[in-house]
Scaffold this active site. Structure first.
Site, PDB file in Angstrom:
ATOM      1  N   ARG A  34      44.274-120.683 -21.833  1.00 32.02           N
ATOM      2  CA  ARG A  34      44.712-120.000 -20.608  1.00 32.02           C
ATOM      3  C   ARG A  34      44.175-120.741 -19.388  1.00 32.02           C
ATOM      4  O   ARG A  34      43.411-121.706 -19.520  1.00 32.02           O
ATOM      5  CB  ARG A  34      44.274-118.530 -20.596  1.00 32.02           C
ATOM      6  CG  ARG A  34      42.796-118.326 -20.595  1.00 32.02           C
ATOM      7  CD  ARG A  34      42.398-116.889 -20.229  1.00 32.02           C
ATOM      8  NE  ARG A  34      40.985-116.862 -20.003  1.00 32.02           N
ATOM      9  CZ  ARG A  34      40.082-116.639 -20.955  1.00 32.02           C
ATOM     10  NH1 ARG A  34      40.479-116.397 -22.193  1.00 32.02           N
ATOM     11  NH2 ARG A  34      38.795-116.673 -20.667  1.00 32.02           N
ATOM     12  N   VAL A  83      32.607-124.120 -27.786  1.00 25.96           N
ATOM     13  CA  VAL A  83      32.148-125.489 -27.504  1.00 25.96           C
ATOM     14  C   VAL A  83      30.622-125.588 -27.426  1.00 25.96           C
ATOM     15  O   VAL A  83      30.075-126.692 -27.450  1.00 25.96           O
ATOM     16  CB  VAL A  83      32.759-126.061 -26.194  1.00 25.96           C
ATOM     17  CG1 VAL A  83      34.259-126.215 -26.308  1.00 25.96           C
ATOM     18  CG2 VAL A  83      32.363-125.229 -24.980  1.00 25.96           C
ATOM     19  N   TYR A 173      25.744-122.075 -11.221  1.00 20.68           N
ATOM     20  CA  TYR A 173      27.092-122.611 -11.432  1.00 20.68           C
ATOM     21  C   TYR A 173      27.304-123.840 -10.543  1.00 20.68           C
ATOM     22  O   TYR A 173      27.748-124.890 -11.011  1.00 20.68           O
ATOM     23  CB  TYR A 173      28.119-121.521 -11.109  1.00 20.68           C
ATOM     24  CG  TYR A 173      29.570-121.928 -11.258  1.00 20.68           C
ATOM     25  CD1 TYR A 173      30.099-122.283 -12.494  1.00 20.68           C
ATOM     26  CD2 TYR A 173      30.428-121.942 -10.153  1.00 20.68           C
ATOM     27  CE1 TYR A 173      31.435-122.641 -12.624  1.00 20.68           C
ATOM     28  CE2 TYR A 173      31.758-122.290 -10.274  1.00 20.68           C
ATOM     29  CZ  TYR A 173      32.265-122.651 -11.520  1.00 20.68           C
ATOM     30  OH  TYR A 173      33.590-123.001 -11.646  1.00 20.68           O
ATOM     31  N   LYS A 177      28.133-127.624 -11.731  1.00 22.61           N
ATOM     32  CA  LYS A 177      29.390-128.273 -11.333  1.00 22.61           C
ATOM     33  C   LYS A 177      29.099-129.545 -10.541  1.00 22.61           C
ATOM     34  O   LYS A 177      29.811-130.544 -10.640  1.00 22.61           O
ATOM     35  CB  LYS A 177      30.252-127.301 -10.525  1.00 22.61           C
ATOM     36  CG  LYS A 177      30.860-126.176 -11.376  1.00 22.61           C
ATOM     37  CD  LYS A 177      31.493-126.728 -12.610  1.00 22.61           C
ATOM     38  CE  LYS A 177      32.626-125.944 -13.177  1.00 22.61           C
ATOM     39  NZ  LYS A 177      33.116-126.520 -14.452  1.00 22.61           N
TER      40      LYS A 177
HETATM   41  N1  LIG Z   1      39.296-120.172 -11.834  1.00 27.57           N
HETATM   42  C1  LIG Z   1      38.975-120.797 -10.701  1.00 27.57           C
HETATM   43  O1  LIG Z   1      39.313-120.343  -9.587  1.00 27.57           O
HETATM   44  C2  LIG Z   1      38.211-122.101 -10.751  1.00 27.57           C
HETATM   45  C3  LIG Z   1      37.929-122.757  -9.558  1.00 27.57           C
HETATM   46  C4  LIG Z   1      37.263-123.971  -9.598  1.00 27.57           C
HETATM   47  C5  LIG Z   1      36.898-124.541 -10.824  1.00 27.57           C
HETATM   48  N2  LIG Z   1      37.179-123.883 -11.966  1.00 27.57           N
HETATM   49  C6  LIG Z   1      36.803-124.539 -13.239  1.00 27.57           C
HETATM   50  O2  LIG Z   1      38.001-124.824 -13.925  1.00 27.57           O
HETATM   51  C7  LIG Z   1      37.794-124.734 -15.343  1.00 27.57           C
HETATM   52  C8  LIG Z   1      38.804-123.761 -15.941  1.00 27.57           C
HETATM   53  O3  LIG Z   1      38.653-122.520 -15.314  1.00 27.57           O
HETATM   54  P1  LIG Z   1      39.599-121.274 -15.671  1.00 27.57           P
HETATM   55  O4  LIG Z   1      39.308-120.220 -14.654  1.00 27.57           O
HETATM   56  O5  LIG Z   1      40.976-121.754 -15.882  1.00 27.57           O
HETATM   57  O6  LIG Z   1      38.902-120.852 -17.078  1.00 27.57           O
HETATM   58  P2  LIG Z   1      39.005-119.521 -17.961  1.00 27.57           P
HETATM   59  O7  LIG Z   1      40.275-118.811 -17.651  1.00 27.57           O
HETATM   60  O8  LIG Z   1      37.738-118.771 -17.827  1.00 27.57           O
HETATM   61  O9  LIG Z   1      39.006-120.095 -19.466  1.00 27.57           O
HETATM   62  C9  LIG Z   1      39.749-121.167 -19.769  1.00 27.57           C
HETATM   63  C10 LIG Z   1      39.717-121.506 -21.255  1.00 27.57           C
HETATM   64  O10 LIG Z   1      38.424-121.829 -21.779  1.00 27.57           O
HETATM   65  C11 LIG Z   1      38.241-121.177 -23.040  1.00 27.57           C
HETATM   66  N3  LIG Z   1      36.790-120.997 -23.234  1.00 27.57           N
HETATM   67  C12 LIG Z   1      35.934-120.331 -22.443  1.00 27.57           C
HETATM   68  N4  LIG Z   1      34.682-120.425 -22.930  1.00 27.57           N
HETATM   69  C13 LIG Z   1      34.760-121.187 -24.061  1.00 27.57           C
HETATM   70  C14 LIG Z   1      33.816-121.634 -25.017  1.00 27.57           C
HETATM   71  N5  LIG Z   1      32.516-121.335 -24.920  1.00 27.57           N
HETATM   72  N6  LIG Z   1      34.251-122.405 -26.046  1.00 27.57           N
HETATM   73  C15 LIG Z   1      35.567-122.711 -26.170  1.00 27.57           C
HETATM   74  N7  LIG Z   1      36.505-122.319 -25.299  1.00 27.57           N
HETATM   75  C16 LIG Z   1      36.105-121.553 -24.245  1.00 27.57           C
HETATM   76  C17 LIG Z   1      39.034-119.880 -22.883  1.00 27.57           C
HETATM   77  O11 LIG Z   1      39.432-119.282 -24.108  1.00 27.57           O
HETATM   78  P3  LIG Z   1      38.503-118.216 -24.899  1.00 27.57           P
HETATM   79  O12 LIG Z   1      38.022-117.202 -23.905  1.00 27.57           O
HETATM   80  O13 LIG Z   1      39.393-117.652 -25.955  1.00 27.57           O
HETATM   81  O14 LIG Z   1      37.369-119.013 -25.461  1.00 27.57           O
HETATM   82  C18 LIG Z   1      40.263-120.400 -22.132  1.00 27.57           C
HETATM   83  O15 LIG Z   1      41.163-121.023 -23.021  1.00 27.57           O
HETATM   84  C19 LIG Z   1      36.328-124.326 -15.526  1.00 27.57           C
HETATM   85  O16 LIG Z   1      35.554-125.473 -15.741  1.00 27.57           O
HETATM   86  C20 LIG Z   1      35.973-123.680 -14.189  1.00 27.57           C
HETATM   87  O17 LIG Z   1      34.587-123.777 -13.930  1.00 27.57           O
HETATM   88  C21 LIG Z   1      37.833-122.682 -11.971  1.00 27.57           C
END
Ligand SMILES: NC(=O)c1ccc[n+]([C@@H]2O[C@H](COP(=O)([O-])OP(=O)(O)OC[C@H]3O[C@@H](n4cnc5c(N)ncnc54)[C@H](OP(=O)(O)O)[C@@H]3O)[C@@H](O)[C@H]2O)c1
Length: 277
Positions: A34, A83, A173, A177
């Site tokens: 996702r 992971v 965090y 990052k």
């Molecule tokens: N969302 C934002 O606004 C934002 C902004 C800036 C940067 N980011 C960065 O962008 C990246 C993606 O963010 P997102 O918001 O798209 O993430 P997310 O929705 O929280 O999760 C993305 C994916 O990671 C998997 N996941 C989470 N923890 C895991 C683990 N321990 N082992 C294996 N899989 C795991 C989740 O599946 P499961 O839960 O089934 O494991 C999901 O498929 C991250 O590095 C985040 O720090 C996000």
């Protein structure tokens, strides 16, 4: 003389060359069920790559798989794993490389924060946040190195965050990052002789259905509008697809000259959250 004449013509042809796409590229993306990871996986598959991705939840991976056209599904490998669990990620990278022949790229996309503000987050929260973002990234790249080398080089993309270079709450965090941005620059130099490029991408606040900013928009539209007005000069958050396009560019041969870079994809966002600096 022949070379002198050929040079400009060759350069002209190259400048006119179209997008090379990702056909035949073999890429591992962590956290692809996702959010941003899913966006990257979908775009890579649509561009012709073979992709391996993991997440903890089986259901999310199964839903992704089931939603794909058969031809794309045949190029996707998924496995449910955490992971941060010792050895699981390394084994998954090996499985993917063996299935695909070798690897041309990896994307460290899993990330997140444990604990709250500075006085709430304890040592275990700091350690868990570090491991989720930086620890998993380091183990992913180390596991992939022999395969990237076997391919004659490759591209590594580390997903950092606007929080990695613009301060906000959750220092644990931001610090993790920020470390990913530094890691990309360091590894780019160390792995450059092996033709391995390493870059960091920092998304701004992403509008993802059901997630933080989407929930704020629905539950407290006034607060959402104030946040957007104060911090987002572009008038709206970025989407996972916009970030995924930058990631796929960095994985592609069009980015052959880009390594050690930090690429924010945030439409000039100011602070990472409504808390301001
Ligand atoms: N969302 C934002 O606004 C934002 C902004 C800036 C940067 N980011 C960065 O962008 C990246 C993606 O963010 P997102 O918001 O798209 O993430 P997310 O929705 O929280 O999760 C993305 C994916 O990671 C998997 N996941 C989470 N923890 C895991 C683990 N321990 N082992 C294996 N899989 C795991 C989740 O599946 P499961 O839960 O089934 O494991 C999901 O498929 C991250 O590095 C985040 O720090 C996000």
């Amino acid at each position: 003389m022949g070379n002198v004449d050929e040079g400009p013509r060759h350069a002209e042809r190259s400048v006119r060359a179209g997008w090379p796409g990702m056909r035949g590229k073999r890429v591992v993306v962590t956290g692809g069920s996702r959010g941003l990871g899913e966006g990257i996986v979908r775009l890579l598959l649509a561009e012709g790559a073979r992709v391996a991705t993991c997440a903890r939840g089986k259901a999310g991976l199964a839903a992704l798989d089931a939603s794909l056209p058969g031809e794309e599904r045949a190029r996707l490998l998924t496995e449910d794993l955490d992971v941060t669990e010792p050895g699981r990620l390394e084994d998954f990278v090996t499985t993917a490389a063996k299935r695909f022949g070798t690897l041309d790229g990896v994307v460290a996309c899993v990330g997140g924060s444990r604990g709250g503000g500075f006085e709430q987050a304890d040592a275990a929260d700091w350690a868990a946040t570090w491991d989720l973002n930086v620890g998993h990234t380091v183990r992913l790249v180390r596991a992939a190195l022999p395969y990237l080398r076997a391919a004659g080089g490759g591209s590594v993309v580390l997903i950092s965050s606007i929080s990695g270079w613009k301060p906000g709450r959750s220092a644990q965090y931001g610090a993790a990052k920020s470390a990913q941005i530094h890691l990309a620059a360091s590894l780019a130099r160390e792995l450059g002789p092996d033709n391995i490029r390493v870059n960091a991408v920092s998304p701004g606040s992403m509008l993802i259905p059901g997630r933080r900013w989407d929930r704020l928009r629905r539950e407290d539209p006034g607060a959402y509008d104030r946040f957007v007005g104060a911090e987002l000069p572009g008038g709206r958050p970025v989407t996972p697809h916009e970030v995924a396009r930058a990631v796929v560019f960095l994985l592609s041969d069009w980015a052959s000259g880009v390594s050690g870079a930090h690429l924010p994809v945030d439409r000039a966002q100011n602070a990472p959250s409504p808390d301001g600096y």
